[in-house]
Scaffold this motif. Structure first.
Motif, PDB file in Angstrom:
ATOM      1  N   ARG A  76      11.923  13.815  26.544  1.00  0.00           N
ATOM      2  CA  ARG A  76      10.928  13.172  25.688  1.00  0.00           C
ATOM      3  C   ARG A  76       9.536  13.715  25.975  1.00  0.00           C
ATOM      4  O   ARG A  76       8.775  14.027  25.068  1.00  0.00           O
ATOM      5  CB  ARG A  76      10.964  11.647  25.904  1.00  0.00           C
ATOM      6  N   LEU A  77       9.205  13.850  27.235  1.00  0.00           N
ATOM      7  CA  LEU A  77       7.883  14.364  27.591  1.00  0.00           C
ATOM      8  C   LEU A  77       7.714  15.819  27.166  1.00  0.00           C
ATOM      9  O   LEU A  77       6.624  16.225  26.770  1.00  0.00           O
ATOM     10  CB  LEU A  77       7.650  14.212  29.099  1.00  0.00           C
ATOM     11  N   SER A  78       8.774  16.595  27.228  1.00  0.00           N
ATOM     12  CA  SER A  78       8.670  18.011  26.864  1.00  0.00           C
ATOM     13  C   SER A  78       8.638  18.220  25.354  1.00  0.00           C
ATOM     14  O   SER A  78       8.290  19.294  24.886  1.00  0.00           O
ATOM     15  CB  SER A  78       9.814  18.811  27.479  1.00  0.00           C
ATOM     16  N   THR A  79       8.983  17.195  24.586  1.00  0.00           N
ATOM     17  CA  THR A  79       8.998  17.340  23.119  1.00  0.00           C
ATOM     18  C   THR A  79       7.969  16.442  22.430  1.00  0.00           C
ATOM     19  O   THR A  79       8.082  16.194  21.235  1.00  0.00           O
ATOM     20  CB  THR A  79      10.403  17.030  22.563  1.00  0.00           C
ATOM     21  N   LEU A  80       6.978  15.992  23.156  1.00  0.00           N
ATOM     22  CA  LEU A  80       5.954  15.132  22.556  1.00  0.00           C
ATOM     23  C   LEU A  80       5.173  15.846  21.470  1.00  0.00           C
ATOM     24  O   LEU A  80       4.803  15.256  20.466  1.00  0.00           O
ATOM     25  CB  LEU A  80       4.981  14.633  23.620  1.00  0.00           C
ATOM     26  N   ARG A  81       4.911  17.109  21.662  1.00  0.00           N
ATOM     27  CA  ARG A  81       4.140  17.875  20.678  1.00  0.00           C
ATOM     28  C   ARG A  81       5.030  18.910  20.027  1.00  0.00           C
ATOM     29  O   ARG A  81       5.696  19.688  20.701  1.00  0.00           O
ATOM     30  CB  ARG A  81       2.964  18.575  21.338  1.00  0.00           C
ATOM     31  N   PHE A  82       5.019  18.923  18.723  1.00  0.00           N
ATOM     32  CA  PHE A  82       5.770  19.918  17.955  1.00  0.00           C
ATOM     33  C   PHE A  82       4.855  21.113  17.725  1.00  0.00           C
ATOM     34  O   PHE A  82       3.758  20.988  17.198  1.00  0.00           O
ATOM     35  CB  PHE A  82       6.209  19.326  16.611  1.00  0.00           C
ATOM     36  N   ARG A  83       5.296  22.290  18.151  1.00  0.00           N
ATOM     37  CA  ARG A  83       4.492  23.500  18.002  1.00  0.00           C
ATOM     38  C   ARG A  83       4.989  24.282  16.793  1.00  0.00           C
ATOM     39  O   ARG A  83       5.971  25.003  16.874  1.00  0.00           O
ATOM     40  CB  ARG A  83       4.585  24.346  19.268  1.00  0.00           C
ATOM     41  N   HIS A  84       4.284  24.136  15.676  1.00  0.00           N
ATOM     42  CA  HIS A  84       4.681  24.809  14.435  1.00  0.00           C
ATOM     43  C   HIS A  84       4.790  26.316  14.614  1.00  0.00           C
ATOM     44  O   HIS A  84       5.652  26.953  14.013  1.00  0.00           O
ATOM     45  CB  HIS A  84       3.684  24.498  13.313  1.00  0.00           C
ATOM     46  N   GLN A  85       3.934  26.883  15.438  1.00  0.00           N
ATOM     47  CA  GLN A  85       3.929  28.330  15.602  1.00  0.00           C
ATOM     48  C   GLN A  85       5.202  28.853  16.288  1.00  0.00           C
ATOM     49  O   GLN A  85       5.462  30.047  16.259  1.00  0.00           O
ATOM     50  CB  GLN A  85       2.681  28.794  16.360  1.00  0.00           C
ATOM     51  N   ASP A  86       5.987  27.989  16.876  1.00  0.00           N
ATOM     52  CA  ASP A  86       7.228  28.414  17.519  1.00  0.00           C
ATOM     53  C   ASP A  86       8.399  28.502  16.550  1.00  0.00           C
ATOM     54  O   ASP A  86       9.502  28.871  16.943  1.00  0.00           O
ATOM     55  CB  ASP A  86       7.608  27.446  18.644  1.00  0.00           C
ATOM     56  N   TYR A  87       8.185  28.164  15.288  1.00  0.00           N
ATOM     57  CA  TYR A  87       9.277  28.105  14.323  1.00  0.00           C
ATOM     58  C   TYR A  87       8.948  28.878  13.060  1.00  0.00           C
ATOM     59  O   TYR A  87       7.809  28.896  12.617  1.00  0.00           O
ATOM     60  CB  TYR A  87       9.576  26.648  13.937  1.00  0.00           C
ATOM     61  N   LEU A  88       9.961  29.493  12.504  1.00  0.00           N
ATOM     62  CA  LEU A  88       9.848  30.099  11.187  1.00  0.00           C
ATOM     63  C   LEU A  88      10.468  29.118  10.207  1.00  0.00           C
ATOM     64  O   LEU A  88      11.537  28.574  10.467  1.00  0.00           O
ATOM     65  CB  LEU A  88      10.595  31.433  11.125  1.00  0.00           C
ATOM     66  N   THR A  89       9.815  28.897   9.096  1.00  0.00           N
ATOM     67  CA  THR A  89      10.336  27.943   8.123  1.00  0.00           C
ATOM     68  C   THR A  89      10.541  28.626   6.786  1.00  0.00           C
ATOM     69  O   THR A  89       9.954  29.659   6.501  1.00  0.00           O
ATOM     70  CB  THR A  89       9.369  26.765   7.946  1.00  0.00           C
TER      71      THR A  89
END
Length: 69
Positions: free
Chosen positions: A42-55
């Motif tokens: 939970r602590l490691s996924t608190l922030r979603f980093r858009h730049q880490d994903y291709l959509t």
């Protein structure tokens, strides 16, 4: 890098050291997806980093996704 770190952490878990036959073990590699506690996840996924994903847009919906820089 994340995969190696995950495998290192999983090496000390009961799936690898307990002598049990588990579907997590696949030819010496542990396919469990998280080696830590629920709180750690939970602590490691608190922030979603858009730049880490291709959509990409959903089928038929070309306006649903921002362009990736």
């Amino acid at each position: 890098m994340i995969r190696r770190r995950t495998q290192r952490r999983l090496a000390t878990t009961v799936w690898n050291t307990g002598g049990c036959g588990s579907w997590y073990l696949d030819g010496g590699r542990n396919t469990n997806n998280w080696p830590g506690s629920m709180l750690e996840y939970r602590l490691s996924t608190l922030r979603f980093r858009h730049q880490d994903y291709l959509t990409r847009p959903a089928a038929g919906n070309r306006s649903a996704v921002r362009p990736v820089p």
